[in-house]
Design an enzyme around this catalytic site. Structure first.
Site, PDB file in Angstrom:
ATOM      1  N   SER A 191      15.414   4.797  -4.612  1.00 18.09           N
ATOM      2  CA  SER A 191      14.460   5.894  -4.531  1.00 18.09           C
ATOM      3  C   SER A 191      13.051   5.365  -4.756  1.00 18.09           C
ATOM      4  CB  SER A 191      14.799   6.963  -5.582  1.00 18.09           C
ATOM      5  OG  SER A 191      14.011   8.117  -5.397  1.00 18.09           O
ATOM      6  N   ASP A 192      12.085   6.009  -4.119  1.00 12.41           N
ATOM      7  CA  ASP A 192      10.690   5.658  -4.324  1.00 12.41           C
ATOM      8  C   ASP A 192       9.853   6.906  -4.095  1.00 12.41           C
ATOM      9  OD1 ASP A 192       8.910   3.235  -4.837  1.00 12.41           O
ATOM     10  OD2 ASP A 192       7.888   4.243  -3.189  1.00 12.41           O
ATOM     11  N   GLN A 193       8.697   6.956  -4.732  1.00 14.37           N
ATOM     12  CA  GLN A 193       7.864   8.153  -4.624  1.00 14.37           C
ATOM     13  C   GLN A 193       6.383   7.800  -4.626  1.00 14.37           C
ATOM     14  OE1 GLN A 193       7.341  10.887  -8.094  1.00 14.37           O
ATOM     15  NE2 GLN A 193       8.287  12.372  -6.733  1.00 14.37           N
TER      16      GLN A 193
END
Length: 194
Positions: free
Chosen positions: A66-68
């Site tokens: 996941s990345d944001q």
């Protein structure tokens, strides 16, 4: 089922714990530098996939990457890292709508099957005074958070409204989307809850 969260983020770990399914965490490696003219959507999808793949080199199982990033006025905002940058970010966000892009990737490291999606979440900030921003930063120190706030904490006081299908997306791990992805990989989370 061996589930591995490719993250050292305590926030993502806490979110995944909500599902009451067993998992472990592993530290991913990915160069988080955006490529030339890379959109926020493309950036978080690429990084989520790369993080899962980097852990898949040494571990077998279903790996969650996941990345944001946050985006305002077409500009990608990362983690501020310190109080001065956090103050500047929150000043920039005051009175504006910020879109958070969260990339989610699920990799079966045995078969190399991988699916990646991007969830968005809009945050509408109140108009904030310098005094309010300073006080918030004093109390919460959100220097490791995209956008310089923690919505699960005092950061909620910075907003006038939120718009998105899963509030967990804003914290960094879209659980509704993850449950659906696991189902595509023939994993029913209800059968693994403890």
């Amino acid at each position: 089922m061996k589930l591995i969260l490719a993250s050292t983020s305590p926030y993502r770990k806490n979110i995944l714990e909500k599902l009451c399914i067993p998992f472990s965490c592993a530290s991913p490696s990915a160069d988080e530098t955006p490529m030339n003219n890379e959109s926020a959507n493309t950036l978080v999808a690429r990084l989520a996939a790369e993080k899962a793949l980097s852990v898949g080199v040494t571990q077998k199982g279903l790996i969650i990457g996941s990345d944001q990033v946050a985006c305002v006025d077409g500009v990608i905002l990362g983690k501020p890292g310190n109080k001065l940058k956090a103050f500047d970010q929150l000043t920039q966000l005051s009175g504006k709508t910020v879109t958070f892009f969260t990339g989610l990737s699920l990799l079966d490291s045995k078969t190399q099957r991988q699916e990646t999606i991007v969830e968005t979440f809009d945050v509408i900030f109140k108009s904030l005074s310098a005094k309010q921003i300073s006080r918030y930063l004093e109390l919460e120190e959100p220097y490791d958070c995209a956008g310089s706030f923690k919505s699960e904490g005092l950061g909620i006081a910075l907003f006038s409204s939120l718009d998105g299908r899963d509030p967990n997306t804003l914290i960094g791990l879209p659980l509704i989307a993850l449950v659906a992805m696991l189902k595509k990989f023939e994993i029913d989370v209800f059968e693994h809850m403890q």
